[in-house]
Design a protein around this motif. Sequence first.
Motif, mmCIF file in Angstrom:
data_model
loop_
_atom_site.group_PDB
_atom_site.id
_atom_site.type_symbol
_atom_site.label_atom_id
_atom_site.label_comp_id
_atom_site.label_asym_id
_atom_site.label_seq_id
_atom_site.Cartn_x
_atom_site.Cartn_y
_atom_site.Cartn_z
ATOM 1 N N LEU A 1 -3.346 -4.981 11.013
ATOM 2 C CA LEU A 1 -4.031 -4.652 12.261
ATOM 3 C C LEU A 1 -3.588 -5.600 13.371
ATOM 4 O O LEU A 1 -3.908 -6.784 13.360
ATOM 5 C CB LEU A 1 -5.551 -4.731 12.083
ATOM 6 C CG LEU A 1 -6.171 -3.648 11.199
ATOM 7 C CD1 LEU A 1 -7.663 -3.904 11.033
ATOM 8 C CD2 LEU A 1 -5.926 -2.272 11.778
ATOM 9 N N LEU B 1 2.155 2.592 3.607
ATOM 10 C CA LEU B 1 1.389 2.406 4.831
ATOM 11 C C LEU B 1 1.390 0.930 5.209
ATOM 12 O O LEU B 1 1.072 0.070 4.387
ATOM 13 C CB LEU B 1 -0.057 2.868 4.638
ATOM 14 C CG LEU B 1 -0.303 4.370 4.508
ATOM 15 C CD1 LEU B 1 -1.790 4.610 4.240
ATOM 16 C CD2 LEU B 1 0.125 5.096 5.759
ATOM 17 N N ASP B 2 1.773 0.640 6.426
ATOM 18 C CA ASP B 2 1.647 -0.717 6.953
ATOM 19 C C ASP B 2 0.248 -0.827 7.541
ATOM 20 O O ASP B 2 -0.044 -0.259 8.595
ATOM 21 C CB ASP B 2 2.704 -0.956 8.034
ATOM 22 C CG ASP B 2 2.643 -2.378 8.592
ATOM 23 O OD1 ASP B 2 1.701 -3.124 8.234
ATOM 24 O OD2 ASP B 2 3.533 -2.748 9.375
ATOM 25 N N THR B 3 -0.637 -1.531 6.839
ATOM 26 C CA THR B 3 -2.048 -1.588 7.235
ATOM 27 C C THR B 3 -2.395 -2.830 8.051
ATOM 28 O O THR B 3 -3.573 -3.098 8.290
ATOM 29 C CB THR B 3 -2.945 -1.538 5.986
ATOM 30 O OG1 THR B 3 -2.595 -2.629 5.108
ATOM 31 C CG2 THR B 3 -2.746 -0.224 5.232
ATOM 32 N N CYS C 1 0.882 -1.167 0.000
ATOM 33 C CA CYS C 1 0.000 0.000 0.000
ATOM 34 C C CYS C 1 0.919 1.215 0.000
ATOM 35 O O CYS C 1 1.335 1.696 1.058
ATOM 36 C CB CYS C 1 -0.897 -0.010 1.234
ATOM 37 S SG CYS C 1 -2.012 1.409 1.322
#
Length: 211
Positions: free
Chosen positions: A117, A113-115, A102
């Motif tokens: 969770l 972005l490290d998405t 991303c």
Amino acid sequence: SLSEAESRHLRERQDMVLSELNLKQLEFLTDGRGLVVESVKPNLKRLGARLGKKLREVQESLKTWGAKEISAFEAAGRAVVAGKTLEREDLLIDRKAAEGKCAGALEGLVAELDTALTPELRREGLLREMINRVQQRRKEMKLNLTDRIKVTYEAGGLCAEILAAESGKPTALSEETLTKAWAKGLSPAEGAREEFPEHGDSWFAFRLDTV
């Protein structure tokens, strides 16, 4: 990549960036390779008539460029390609997120972005949603902005864990909603359940009283 001046500028404003973009951490890299796929092609509007038959040769030469050549060109502002000196406006550089990433790029800078969770981020996200529900209830009740409240509740799943810990160690949930006390023991008829299906079986029902 970031210049020293750009890196220093961002570091000096790191807290503001984290807050405005709702990020947990910034990591500064000196090389964006692996995050994006880079390609370059001639700007035909500028070079078509100027290069004539030489254009195809320039196109073929540019196909051999990788991240190293593109970076060097951006740093220097010009490059000799197939015997022709080309400047920044003569070439169109494109960057697309690598597969599974991303990421994006603008003006030679790359951001990813490290998405993923983590359990901690999921808990924090649920807490933010709970704050929103309490604030909405305050609004519906037309409470004053400075009114302190007591919350009587019942809860399940992760909501129950969050609220059980809130009395002992208040977090943003208490601070932002101006809650002075949390009390378990709401009767079923006193409040509709607020459901959070994206957090499994998490839910809570509550009543607000001013104190």
